[in-house]
Structure formats: structure tokens, C-alpha cells
Design an enzyme around this catalytic site. Structure first.
Site, PDB file in Angstrom:
ATOM      1  N   CYS A 173       0.833  -1.194   0.000  1.00 19.39           N
ATOM      2  CA  CYS A 173       0.000   0.000   0.000  1.00 19.39           C
ATOM      3  C   CYS A 173       0.877   1.256   0.000  1.00 19.39           C
ATOM      4  CB  CYS A 173      -0.927   0.023   1.203  1.00 19.39           C
ATOM      5  SG  CYS A 173      -1.995   1.485   1.258  1.00 19.39           S
ATOM      6  N   LYS A 181       1.740  -9.451   0.085  1.00 20.05           N
ATOM      7  CA  LYS A 181       1.387  -8.685  -1.113  1.00 20.05           C
ATOM      8  C   LYS A 181       2.327  -7.486  -1.186  1.00 20.05           C
ATOM      9  CE  LYS A 181      -2.533  -6.845  -3.733  1.00 20.05           C
ATOM     10  NZ  LYS A 181      -1.942  -5.597  -4.222  1.00 20.05           N
ATOM     11  N   GLY A 232      -3.272  -3.924 -13.493  1.00 20.25           N
ATOM     12  CA  GLY A 232      -3.584  -3.692 -14.888  1.00 20.25           C
ATOM     13  C   GLY A 232      -4.357  -4.791 -15.579  1.00 20.25           C
ATOM     14  N   GLY A 290      -8.503  -6.172  -9.248  1.00 20.99           N
ATOM     15  CA  GLY A 290      -9.018  -5.223  -8.271  1.00 20.99           C
ATOM     16  C   GLY A 290     -10.234  -4.481  -8.743  1.00 20.99           C
TER      17      GLY A 290
END
Length: 432
Positions: free
Chosen positions: A156, A196, A271, A292
């Protein structure tokens, strides 16, 4: 008044498909390429799966995470995940990122933060933080909620998280700490753990630096699964939205990791906006794909094809009318349960606003929804007032109808672009 079809199914009857059970979990290498057929993908995944603890069964009760929905703050909450599971039985769901400190300091109110319905399995809890004691305690507290995997956020780029919070993607600059954190998390749970991350941070964006991070974390901890967002992060104050747009995608870094770390599992992220593109990634050898915003903004067009196109399952034939009937039961059961009229109609209905994207009546449906939010007190009354905008032909069209769109050539020639092979300098890499 809009009437739902007479076909009635209670939410409690909607359960994930558990037809594949791994009876003998083993440790395998990941260097066997995927067969193009969906059935072979599932078989290959389990033949190559590597769990961090012998006998761990959490994730192995379900079809593998060939397709998962990315954790997204303020989006992948209980309401959205309920809708997502009604559309797809097999997509893996992720929670929003929860700070370990929040879990620890809210011990008296954990259901609000960690609770979910059993229909949401398989589901992964993502946590973030920079204090080992809080990560350990948060993981221990989460055990009672039976998540299928615990994921640690090292990706993040939000200033609130990576800046003032000193965690998220900033942790990629301290792989030794991440290795320690993953060891602590793994020691306090009996389900698999994963990380992640991005492919780099600011000027620390070479392929070798990414490999050093993967090598250190996997060598210092039981971590065997990494979700790779194929962009680097910029920590110079740009917004999270710009961090999803400005840094270029480097899918060649992801595929090089498959070559250089054959004993690890990697999921590709960034993407990828359709099932067609997810399948393109899998055909090139990706172990799994994470999508996402496309899964949130276009749930019917994206998730509606996951079970058939990714997993090779027969179509459920479910319609949006039937999904909304089940969601109505869920919504009316949770309205106001947290007190002070929270969650309210607007919050519960929020994930539904994209369900009719590009369909006739979509604009009118959203305008009616905005009006209904002001006075409706139940999901039943909300639907009665708004669904008159949607034609029956749309409400009753079965799932996975039509041909999904997307770029089939998104990963064309990616293997011609791979960086030079990584060779770990073991002592230097581990202790630098």
C-alpha cells in the site's frame, strides 16, 4: 412494485463449491507449467502447491486461487464480498486491509472488524502493521474467525499507511523485518501466510532488488506465496490513484520471478481488467491472477465469467433478479446491527450500484437509488422503488451470457523481455 421470481433460496443455502479436497497436502516445486485447460490448471495448482506447515488444510479445501479479488480499502467490505460470492462461487475474496493495532485495540468489538458469513469462504484476511507484538496478537485474535489465509500488506503506497504509518509498501525497504513479521504471523496461526508487495519502491526498483526482497523474506520465514503488483510505488506524496497509473507495469519482472524462484508461488496483480486478460496471464504460466477495480466496477461482466472461464465449472444459470433476492435477505438482516443506524441503506446497497453497468436502465436505476437512499428503511422497499428502472430482460438474463471482452495479447512476448537471471548472494542477501 417489482416482484422477485418465485424461485426462492435462503442465503444460508448458498455455499461454496467444495468438490475438490486435497487429502494429502505436500510440498511441491512450482516449476511445472500450466496446461491451458481449466481442469488441468486446478490439478497442476494442487500438484505444485507448497504449504508452510505440513497438515495445514485451510486453503486446500477449496479450488485454488487462480482468480482472486484484491483487498481494497472501503470497497471489499462485508457487503461487497457478499455480492461477489453470490456471483462467483470460486473466486478468492480478500478483506480490506486491517491494521494490526485496530484488531488489538478493538478486542471487545472484533465481530465488527473480523466477522463474516461462512458463505464467503475461501477468504483471506489482510493485515498491516510495523510492530511485531501487535502482528502476533492480531493474528492470534483472528484465529477464532477461521480465515483461509493471512496476508501481510507490503504494497500500500497511501501516505497515511506508508508515510505516517510506516508500513505498507515502505516495508519493502526492510525485508529483514518483513521476514521476522511473517515468522511471527505464521507462528500464531495454522493457515498459510502470504505477502502482497510491489516490484519496487522509488529508486529501489531493479529486478535484483525485488529478488533480494523475495529471497530474504522466503528464507527468513515460512512465506511461500507472494502477490506481486507489477508496478513500483512512488513515495513522493502522489495519491494512491496516481500510484496505480503513473509507474509503468513491468509484467516481465513477475514472470522472471517464476523462473528464478521455482519453489515459490506467485500471483500476478496490476492492470488486469477482465477474465480474458486473466486467462492470458494464466496461459503464460502465472500461478494465479488478482483483479481489483474491474471486479468492483464491473462485477457482473467480470465475476460472472470467473467460474466458467477460469475454473471450468458449469454455469450456475443464476440471474441478477435471483442474486438481488438473496442480497435483500442479507441486507435486511444487517441493517442497523452496529447501532446508530449503521450500516444504513446507502452503505449496504453501495456494491449493487455497478451491477447493471452498461445495461438499459442503468442511469435511471442509479438516480432512483440516490432518491431512495433518503427515505427507504429496508432493502425490500429500496428494491421495490428502484428496480422498476431495469427491464425484465436484464434482470432475468442468466449469468455468463455473451463473450467477455479484454486484451488477449496483454502478455504477448513477455518472455522475450525477461531480465537476467537472479543469483542470490546468500550471506549478503540475508544479513544486509
Amino acid at each position: 412494485m417489482v416482484k422477485f421470481s418465485a424461485y426462492s433460496l435462503m442465503i444460508s443455502s448458498f455455499t461454496p463449491f467444495h468438490s475438490i479436497i486435497l487429502k494429502n497436502p505436500r510440498r511441491f516445486s512450482r516449476n511445472i507449467p500450466f496446461n491451458h485447460s481449466t481442469k488441468s490448471r486446478v490439478t497442476s495448482y494442487y500438484q505444485n502447491v507448497q504449504l508452510h506447515t505440513e497438515g495445514v488444510m485451510g486453503a486446500s479445501r477449496y479450488l485454488p486461487p487462480l482468480f482472486s479479488i484484491a483487498p481494497m480499502m472501503e470497497w471489499t467490505d462485508n457487503h461487497y464480498r457478499t455480492l461477489a460470492r453470490l456471483i462467483s462461487k470460486h473466486a478468492w475474496l480478500y478483506t480490506e486491509m486491517l491494521a494490526a493495532e485496530t484488531i488489538v485495540y478493538q478486542q471487545g468489538n472484533l465481530d465488527k472488524f473480523l466477522g463474516y458469513s461462512p458463505e464467503q469462504h475461501p477468504i483471506v484476511l489482510q493485515i498491516g502493521g510495523s510492530k511485531l507484538e501487535n502482528l502476533a496478537k492480531a493474528t492470534e485474535l483472528a484465529n477464532a474467525y477461521n480465515y483461509d489465509e493471512i496476508n501481510f500488506n507490503c504494497g500500500c503506497p497511501s501516505p497515511k499507511v506508508a508515510g505516517h504509518g510506516c508500513f505498507g509498501v515502505r516495508l519493502m525497504l526492510d525485508p529483514k523485518f518483513v521476514g521476522e513479521a511473517m515468522s511471527v504471523i505464521a507462528a500464531n496461526t495454522n493457515v498459510p501466510v502470504s505477502v502482497k508487495c510491489r516490484i519496487g519502491v522509488d529508486d529501489h526498483d531493479s529486478y535484483n532488488e525485488l529478488c533480494d526482497f523475495i529471497y530474504k523474506v522466503s528464507s527468513l520465514s515460512p512465506t511461500r506465496h507472494f502477490i506481486i503488483h507489477s508496478r513500483k510505488a512512488l513515495l513522493n506524496g502522489i495519491s494512491p490513484a496516481d500510484n496505480r497509473r503513473i509507474p509503468p507495469l513491468k509484467y516481465e519482472f513477475y514472470y522472471a520471478l517464476l523462473r528464478d524462484f521455482p519453489d515459490l508461488t506467485f500471483t500476478i496483480n496490476g492492470g488486469i481488467n477482465s477474465v480474458v486478460e486473466a486467462n492470458a496471464a494464466l496461459r503464460e504460466g502465472a500461478h494465479g491472477v488478482m483483479v481489483g477495480r474491474a471486479a468492483y466496477h464491473y462485477p457482473w461482466q467480470t465475476l460472472g465469467h470467473v467460474d466458467t472461464a477460469i475454473y471450468g465449472a458449469p454455469s450456475s444459470g443464476i440471474t441478477r433478479r435471483e442474486i438481488l433476492q438473496r442480497y435483500q435477505e442479507y441486507g435486511d438482516s444487517v441493517l442497523g446491527k452496529d447501532g446508530n443506524n449503521r450500516p444504513n441503506i446507502r452503505e449496504v446497497a453501495k456494491p449493487l450500484l455497478n451491477l447493471f453497468y452498461s445495461e438499459p436502465g442503468n442511469g435511471l436505476w442509479k438516480r432512483k437509488a440516490d432518491s431512495a437512499f433518503m427515505h427507504c428503511k429496508t432493502m425490500k422497499s429500496f428494491f421495490e422503488e428502484t428496480l422498476v428502472a431495469i427491464p425484465d430482460s436484464v434482470l432475468d438474463a442468466p449469468i455468463a451470457g455473451g463473450v467477455p471482452s479484454g486484451r488477449e495479447d496483454l502478455f504477448a512476448n513477455v518472455h522475450d523481455l525477461l531480465p537476467r537471471q537472479y543469483h542470490a548472494r546468500e550471506e549478503e542477501a540475508l544479513y544486509a
